[in-house]
Design a protein around this motif. Sequence first.
Motif, PDB file in Angstrom:
ATOM      1  N   GLY A 199       5.693  -6.430   0.785  1.00 38.05           N
ATOM      2  CA  GLY A 199       6.806  -7.137   0.165  1.00 38.05           C
ATOM      3  C   GLY A 199       8.003  -7.224   1.112  1.00 38.05           C
ATOM      4  N   SER A 200       8.749  -8.310   1.026  1.00 43.74           N
ATOM      5  CA  SER A 200       9.847  -8.542   1.970  1.00 43.74           C
ATOM      6  C   SER A 200      10.906  -7.441   1.918  1.00 43.74           C
ATOM      7  N   ASP A 201      11.240  -6.952   0.729  1.00 45.19           N
ATOM      8  CA  ASP A 201      12.247  -5.898   0.616  1.00 45.19           C
ATOM      9  C   ASP A 201      11.783  -4.609   1.296  1.00 45.19           C
ATOM     10  N   TRP A 202      10.474  -4.342   1.207  1.00 47.25           N
ATOM     11  CA  TRP A 202       9.927  -3.137   1.822  1.00 47.25           C
ATOM     12  C   TRP A 202       9.861  -3.297   3.346  1.00 47.25           C
ATOM     13  N   ILE A 203       9.339  -4.422   3.785  1.00 47.79           N
ATOM     14  CA  ILE A 203       9.142  -4.655   5.216  1.00 47.79           C
ATOM     15  C   ILE A 203      10.472  -4.662   5.978  1.00 47.79           C
ATOM     16  N   LYS A 204      11.528  -5.135   5.344  1.00 49.01           N
ATOM     17  CA  LYS A 204      12.834  -5.192   6.009  1.00 49.01           C
ATOM     18  C   LYS A 204      13.314  -3.811   6.440  1.00 49.01           C
ATOM     19  N   GLN A 205      12.841  -2.780   5.763  1.00 51.63           N
ATOM     20  CA  GLN A 205      13.259  -1.417   6.103  1.00 51.63           C
ATOM     21  C   GLN A 205      12.471  -0.830   7.275  1.00 51.63           C
ATOM     22  N   ASP A 206      11.422  -1.532   7.679  1.00 52.98           N
ATOM     23  CA  ASP A 206      10.507  -1.002   8.697  1.00 52.98           C
ATOM     24  C   ASP A 206      10.982  -1.401  10.088  1.00 52.98           C
ATOM     25  N   THR A 207      11.824  -0.584  10.673  1.00 55.57           N
ATOM     26  CA  THR A 207      12.422  -0.922  11.963  1.00 55.57           C
ATOM     27  C   THR A 207      11.687  -0.220  13.099  1.00 55.57           C
ATOM     28  N   ASP A 208      12.300   0.809  13.681  1.00 58.09           N
ATOM     29  CA  ASP A 208      11.675   1.507  14.802  1.00 58.09           C
ATOM     30  C   ASP A 208      11.563   2.998  14.510  1.00 58.09           C
ATOM     31  N   VAL A 209      11.051   3.750  15.460  1.00 58.71           N
ATOM     32  CA  VAL A 209      10.755   5.157  15.229  1.00 58.71           C
ATOM     33  C   VAL A 209      12.020   5.990  14.978  1.00 58.71           C
ATOM     34  N   VAL A 210      13.159   5.502  15.408  1.00 59.81           N
ATOM     35  CA  VAL A 210      14.410   6.209  15.140  1.00 59.81           C
ATOM     36  C   VAL A 210      14.972   5.830  13.768  1.00 59.81           C
ATOM     37  N   GLY A 211      14.807   4.581  13.411  1.00 60.83           N
ATOM     38  CA  GLY A 211      15.434   4.082  12.190  1.00 60.83           C
ATOM     39  C   GLY A 211      14.653   4.297  10.906  1.00 60.83           C
ATOM     40  N   VAL A 212      13.363   4.615  11.002  1.00 58.45           N
ATOM     41  CA  VAL A 212      12.525   4.757   9.813  1.00 58.45           C
ATOM     42  C   VAL A 212      12.454   6.223   9.383  1.00 58.45           C
ATOM     43  N   SER A 213      12.566   6.446   8.089  1.00 54.33           N
ATOM     44  CA  SER A 213      12.486   7.816   7.586  1.00 54.33           C
ATOM     45  C   SER A 213      11.043   8.281   7.499  1.00 54.33           C
ATOM     46  N   ARG A 214      10.870   9.578   7.458  1.00 60.22           N
ATOM     47  CA  ARG A 214       9.535  10.155   7.318  1.00 60.22           C
ATOM     48  C   ARG A 214       8.897   9.728   6.000  1.00 60.22           C
ATOM     49  N   ASP A 215       9.687   9.704   4.934  1.00 61.91           N
ATOM     50  CA  ASP A 215       9.152   9.309   3.627  1.00 61.91           C
ATOM     51  C   ASP A 215       8.645   7.873   3.649  1.00 61.91           C
ATOM     52  N   TYR A 216       9.398   7.000   4.326  1.00 56.55           N
ATOM     53  CA  TYR A 216       8.969   5.602   4.423  1.00 56.55           C
ATOM     54  C   TYR A 216       7.650   5.497   5.181  1.00 56.55           C
ATOM     55  N   LEU A 217       7.579   6.187   6.315  1.00 56.56           N
ATOM     56  CA  LEU A 217       6.358   6.179   7.119  1.00 56.56           C
ATOM     57  C   LEU A 217       5.165   6.684   6.311  1.00 56.56           C
ATOM     58  N   MET A 218       5.332   7.798   5.623  1.00 55.98           N
ATOM     59  CA  MET A 218       4.224   8.406   4.896  1.00 55.98           C
ATOM     60  C   MET A 218       3.756   7.523   3.753  1.00 55.98           C
ATOM     61  N   ARG A 219       4.698   6.886   3.044  1.00 56.88           N
ATOM     62  CA  ARG A 219       4.275   6.004   1.941  1.00 56.88           C
ATOM     63  C   ARG A 219       3.519   4.792   2.487  1.00 56.88           C
ATOM     64  N   THR A 220       3.974   4.261   3.606  1.00 51.84           N
ATOM     65  CA  THR A 220       3.264   3.132   4.222  1.00 51.84           C
ATOM     66  C   THR A 220       1.853   3.534   4.624  1.00 51.84           C
ATOM     67  N   LEU A 221       1.714   4.689   5.229  1.00 49.62           N
ATOM     68  CA  LEU A 221       0.388   5.156   5.639  1.00 49.62           C
ATOM     69  C   LEU A 221      -0.506   5.418   4.426  1.00 49.62           C
ATOM     70  N   GLU A 222       0.064   5.980   3.372  1.00 47.74           N
ATOM     71  CA  GLU A 222      -0.722   6.266   2.172  1.00 47.74           C
ATOM     72  C   GLU A 222      -1.324   5.001   1.574  1.00 47.74           C
ATOM     73  N   VAL A 223      -0.505   3.988   1.416  1.00 52.57           N
ATOM     74  CA  VAL A 223      -0.959   2.759   0.760  1.00 52.57           C
ATOM     75  C   VAL A 223      -1.804   1.898   1.698  1.00 52.57           C
ATOM     76  N   ASN A 224      -1.375   1.750   2.933  1.00 53.99           N
ATOM     77  CA  ASN A 224      -2.071   0.847   3.852  1.00 53.99           C
ATOM     78  C   ASN A 224      -3.331   1.440   4.464  1.00 53.99           C
ATOM     79  N   MET A 225      -3.283   2.718   4.836  1.00 53.11           N
ATOM     80  CA  MET A 225      -4.386   3.307   5.598  1.00 53.11           C
ATOM     81  C   MET A 225      -5.185   4.352   4.838  1.00 53.11           C
TER      82      MET A 225
END
Length: 274
Positions: free
Chosen positions: A94-120
Amino acid sequence: MDRLKGKVAIVTGAAGGLGFAGVRAMAAEGARVVMMDLSSSVHERAKELVGEGFDVAPYGGDVSVENDIAGVVAFAKETYGGLDVLWNNAGLVGSDWIKQDTDVVGVSRDYLMRTLEVNMVSVFLGSKHAIPLMAEAGGGSIINTSSVQAAGGDLALVSYGTSKAAIDYLTKSIATSFGHLGIRCNAVAPGLIPPPAAPEAPGGAHPLEDVAPVKLVLDSQMLAYVGEQADVANAVVFLASDESKFITGQRINVDGGTTGHLPTLSDRRKLAGA
């Protein structure tokens, strides 16, 4: 046509645009399809296809929850008697979710983990529970939705790209481990696939083709037009069918040629006046 006649399939992320297009394409080829999605709209979307004469059944669940994945596989067996095809398609796009996906400094651990959970992780869990049922029937086809984003580094989308790169490895690992059981595993990697154009679009042009970010991608494609959901759906049907019975461990890029050239393509076109 009946390329999938007699086959039972599970499609995750089935209520979304790409997933729904794939369900329709599979059902049109004779498959009986279990449509899994976290959104309650999956029931209405299934009803729509049933009204068109297709044999589909909705299932509400979260692909990142193992009990839900085990449940949809059990549901497929109870409803249709087995499982031949699994399309691990669910993902956070979703566009609102993807907009938060920047770089390794700007992304939170929680965001990364939720993305990995759902996508992978969903691909891992779906395959884990589907493989034993497929093995009972002597084989099957697992299809995973990857992305061209996994093909190289970018200035953003670090979580999304990482999750898709992991899917590429999982695809090869599953294909290698279970090929002796007649189970194939491949991935489709969509490129630029915007929502369908309005029917009244002049000359068949897609209204997003003049939007700056889309034009940027088009400048780096071999083909000069955006893809359609049906392009991915057609690739999925092929990989689900016996027409691809000797293809496994592969990633098929449905990307207009985005990943098939040197990175200087756009600049060379400008020099050539193309």
